[in-house]
Design a protein around this motif. Structure first.
Motif, PDB file in Angstrom:
ATOM      1  N   TYR A   1     -64.574  13.965  40.863  1.00  0.00           N
ATOM      2  CA  TYR A   1     -64.880  12.617  40.417  1.00  0.00           C
ATOM      3  C   TYR A   1     -65.384  11.822  41.608  1.00  0.00           C
ATOM      4  O   TYR A   1     -64.899  11.968  42.712  1.00  0.00           O
ATOM      5  CB  TYR A   1     -63.628  11.936  39.851  1.00  0.00           C
ATOM      6  CG  TYR A   1     -63.126  12.596  38.605  1.00  0.00           C
ATOM      7  CD1 TYR A   1     -63.647  12.269  37.367  1.00  0.00           C
ATOM      8  CD2 TYR A   1     -62.140  13.563  38.674  1.00  0.00           C
ATOM      9  CE1 TYR A   1     -63.192  12.895  36.218  1.00  0.00           C
ATOM     10  CE2 TYR A   1     -61.674  14.189  37.530  1.00  0.00           C
ATOM     11  CZ  TYR A   1     -62.197  13.847  36.317  1.00  0.00           C
ATOM     12  OH  TYR A   1     -61.753  14.461  35.180  1.00  0.00           O
ATOM     13  N   SER A   2     -66.366  10.988  41.360  1.00  0.00           N
ATOM     14  CA  SER A   2     -66.870  10.174  42.435  1.00  0.00           C
ATOM     15  C   SER A   2     -67.142   8.774  41.910  1.00  0.00           C
ATOM     16  O   SER A   2     -67.381   8.572  40.735  1.00  0.00           O
ATOM     17  CB  SER A   2     -68.054  10.876  42.979  1.00  0.00           C
ATOM     18  OG  SER A   2     -69.139  10.547  43.051  1.00  0.00           O
ATOM     19  N   HIS A   3     -67.021   7.828  42.795  1.00  0.00           N
ATOM     20  CA  HIS A   3     -67.254   6.430  42.458  1.00  0.00           C
ATOM     21  C   HIS A   3     -68.454   5.962  43.263  1.00  0.00           C
ATOM     22  O   HIS A   3     -68.455   6.062  44.483  1.00  0.00           O
ATOM     23  CB  HIS A   3     -66.010   5.600  42.808  1.00  0.00           C
ATOM     24  CG  HIS A   3     -66.136   4.161  42.467  1.00  0.00           C
ATOM     25  ND1 HIS A   3     -65.996   3.687  41.192  1.00  0.00           N
ATOM     26  CD2 HIS A   3     -66.398   3.090  43.250  1.00  0.00           C
ATOM     27  CE1 HIS A   3     -66.153   2.375  41.190  1.00  0.00           C
ATOM     28  NE2 HIS A   3     -66.400   1.992  42.436  1.00  0.00           N
ATOM     29  N   VAL A   4     -69.462   5.461  42.565  1.00  0.00           N
ATOM     30  CA  VAL A   4     -70.694   5.057  43.226  1.00  0.00           C
ATOM     31  C   VAL A   4     -70.971   3.596  42.908  1.00  0.00           C
ATOM     32  O   VAL A   4     -70.861   3.173  41.754  1.00  0.00           O
ATOM     33  CB  VAL A   4     -71.886   5.928  42.747  1.00  0.00           C
ATOM     34  CG1 VAL A   4     -73.181   5.463  43.367  1.00  0.00           C
ATOM     35  CG2 VAL A   4     -71.626   7.391  43.037  1.00  0.00           C
ATOM     36  N   LEU A   5     -71.318   2.842  43.915  1.00  0.00           N
ATOM     37  CA  LEU A   5     -71.723   1.453  43.731  1.00  0.00           C
ATOM     38  C   LEU A   5     -73.225   1.353  43.950  1.00  0.00           C
ATOM     39  O   LEU A   5     -73.745   1.828  44.967  1.00  0.00           O
ATOM     40  CB  LEU A   5     -70.996   0.536  44.718  1.00  0.00           C
ATOM     41  CG  LEU A   5     -69.481   0.476  44.580  1.00  0.00           C
ATOM     42  CD1 LEU A   5     -68.876  -0.352  45.706  1.00  0.00           C
ATOM     43  CD2 LEU A   5     -69.094  -0.103  43.236  1.00  0.00           C
TER      44      LEU A   5
ATOM     45  N   HIS B   1     -78.159  -2.700  38.460  1.00  0.00           N
ATOM     46  CA  HIS B   1     -78.048  -1.785  37.328  1.00  0.00           C
ATOM     47  C   HIS B   1     -79.284  -1.833  36.440  1.00  0.00           C
ATOM     48  O   HIS B   1     -79.212  -1.609  35.234  1.00  0.00           O
ATOM     49  CB  HIS B   1     -76.782  -2.094  36.512  1.00  0.00           C
ATOM     50  CG  HIS B   1     -75.535  -1.780  37.263  1.00  0.00           C
ATOM     51  ND1 HIS B   1     -74.776  -2.741  37.860  1.00  0.00           N
ATOM     52  CD2 HIS B   1     -74.949  -0.599  37.544  1.00  0.00           C
ATOM     53  CE1 HIS B   1     -73.747  -2.177  38.470  1.00  0.00           C
ATOM     54  NE2 HIS B   1     -73.829  -0.876  38.314  1.00  0.00           N
TER      55      HIS B   1
ATOM     56  N   LYS C   1     -73.987   6.936  32.074  1.00  0.00           N
ATOM     57  CA  LYS C   1     -74.376   5.570  32.445  1.00  0.00           C
ATOM     58  C   LYS C   1     -73.374   4.600  31.877  1.00  0.00           C
ATOM     59  O   LYS C   1     -72.771   4.793  30.880  1.00  0.00           O
ATOM     60  CB  LYS C   1     -75.749   5.242  31.912  1.00  0.00           C
ATOM     61  CG  LYS C   1     -76.838   6.070  32.562  1.00  0.00           C
ATOM     62  CD  LYS C   1     -78.170   5.667  32.017  1.00  0.00           C
ATOM     63  CE  LYS C   1     -79.254   6.556  32.600  1.00  0.00           C
ATOM     64  NZ  LYS C   1     -80.574   6.250  32.147  1.00  0.00           N
TER      65      LYS C   1
END
Length: 102
Positions: free
Chosen positions: A71-75, A79, A102
Protein backbone atom coordinates in the motif's frame (compact mmCIF):
# COMPACT_ATOMS: atom_id res chain seq x y z
CA UNK A 1 35.91 -6.58 25.43
CA UNK A 2 34.13 -3.22 25.64
CA UNK A 3 30.33 -3.32 25.57
CA UNK A 4 28.75 -2.50 22.21
CA UNK A 5 31.96 -2.79 20.21
CA UNK A 6 32.64 -5.31 17.49
CA UNK A 7 35.96 -7.06 17.07
CA UNK A 8 37.14 -9.14 14.12
CA UNK A 9 35.62 -12.33 15.56
CA UNK A 10 32.20 -10.68 15.93
CA UNK A 11 32.38 -9.47 12.34
CA UNK A 12 33.49 -12.92 11.18
CA UNK A 13 30.38 -14.36 12.88
CA UNK A 14 27.99 -11.74 11.51
CA UNK A 15 29.09 -12.02 7.88
CA UNK A 16 27.98 -15.62 7.25
CA UNK A 17 24.92 -15.19 9.50
CA UNK A 18 23.75 -12.27 7.41
CA UNK A 19 23.85 -14.46 4.30
CA UNK A 20 22.27 -17.48 6.01
CA UNK A 21 20.54 -17.07 9.37
CA UNK A 22 20.03 -20.82 9.63
CA UNK A 23 23.72 -21.58 10.17
CA UNK A 24 24.37 -23.47 13.37
CA UNK A 25 26.99 -22.41 15.88
CA UNK A 26 29.00 -25.46 14.85
CA UNK A 27 28.93 -24.47 11.17
CA UNK A 28 30.08 -20.95 12.01
CA UNK A 29 32.78 -22.30 14.33
CA UNK A 30 34.18 -24.46 11.55
CA UNK A 31 34.16 -21.55 9.10
CA UNK A 32 36.05 -19.15 11.37
CA UNK A 33 38.17 -21.65 13.35
CA UNK A 34 36.68 -20.94 16.78
CA UNK A 35 35.04 -23.19 19.37
CA UNK A 36 31.30 -23.79 19.36
CA UNK A 37 31.13 -22.39 22.91
CA UNK A 38 32.79 -19.17 21.78
CA UNK A 39 30.36 -18.80 18.89
CA UNK A 40 27.39 -19.54 21.14
CA UNK A 41 28.41 -16.91 23.69
CA UNK A 42 29.20 -14.29 21.07
CA UNK A 43 25.94 -14.83 19.17
CA UNK A 44 24.04 -14.53 22.46
CA UNK A 45 25.83 -11.26 23.24
CA UNK A 46 25.32 -9.91 19.71
CA UNK A 47 21.59 -10.55 20.11
CA UNK A 48 21.47 -8.94 23.55
CA UNK A 49 23.31 -5.86 22.30
CA UNK A 50 20.99 -5.50 19.32
CA UNK A 51 23.44 -6.30 16.53
CA UNK A 52 21.27 -9.26 15.58
CA UNK A 53 17.73 -7.94 15.62
CA UNK A 54 15.85 -10.99 14.37
CA UNK A 55 16.07 -13.98 12.07
CA UNK A 56 13.58 -14.19 9.22
CA UNK A 57 12.54 -16.74 6.62
CA UNK A 58 11.92 -15.57 3.07
CA UNK A 59 9.11 -17.51 1.44
CA UNK A 60 8.67 -18.21 -2.25
CA UNK A 61 5.25 -16.63 -2.64
CA UNK A 62 4.64 -18.37 -5.97
CA UNK A 63 4.96 -21.78 -4.33
CA UNK A 64 2.42 -20.97 -1.64
CA UNK A 65 0.04 -19.30 -4.11
CA UNK A 66 0.28 -15.90 -2.49
CA UNK A 67 1.09 -12.54 -3.93
CA UNK A 68 2.56 -9.59 -2.18
CA UNK A 69 0.46 -6.57 -1.38
CA UNK A 70 1.87 -3.11 -0.93
CA UNK A 71 0.00 0.00 0.00
CA UNK A 72 1.24 3.45 -0.76
CA UNK A 73 0.01 6.93 -0.06
CA UNK A 74 0.61 9.54 -2.73
CA UNK A 75 -0.06 13.26 -2.58
CA UNK A 76 -0.56 15.09 -5.85
CA UNK A 77 -0.31 18.83 -6.40
CA UNK A 78 -3.78 18.82 -7.92
CA UNK A 79 -6.50 16.38 -8.92
CA UNK A 80 -7.18 17.56 -12.44
CA UNK A 81 -8.07 14.78 -14.86
CA UNK A 82 -4.87 15.20 -16.87
CA UNK A 83 -2.73 15.03 -13.71
CA UNK A 84 -4.46 11.85 -12.59
CA UNK A 85 -4.13 10.29 -16.04
CA UNK A 86 -0.40 11.14 -16.18
CA UNK A 87 0.10 9.72 -12.69
CA UNK A 88 -1.70 6.49 -13.58
CA UNK A 89 0.34 6.10 -16.78
CA UNK A 90 3.59 6.48 -14.84
CA UNK A 91 2.61 4.17 -11.96
CA UNK A 92 1.65 1.24 -14.18
CA UNK A 93 5.18 1.24 -15.60
CA UNK A 94 6.50 -0.05 -12.25
CA UNK A 95 4.76 -3.42 -12.30
CA UNK A 96 2.30 -5.04 -14.63
CA UNK A 97 -0.15 -6.07 -11.88
CA UNK A 98 -0.69 -2.69 -10.24
CA UNK A 99 -4.28 -1.81 -9.58
CA UNK A 100 -4.63 1.95 -9.60
CA UNK A 101 -7.83 3.53 -8.34
CA UNK A 102 -8.89 7.13 -8.57
Amino acid sequence: METNSLDSVDIAILMPLQRNGELTNKEIAVKIYKSVATIHERVRRLKEQGYIVKTVTILDLRKINKSSIAYSHVLLNDHAADTLDTFEQEVVKFHKSWNVTK
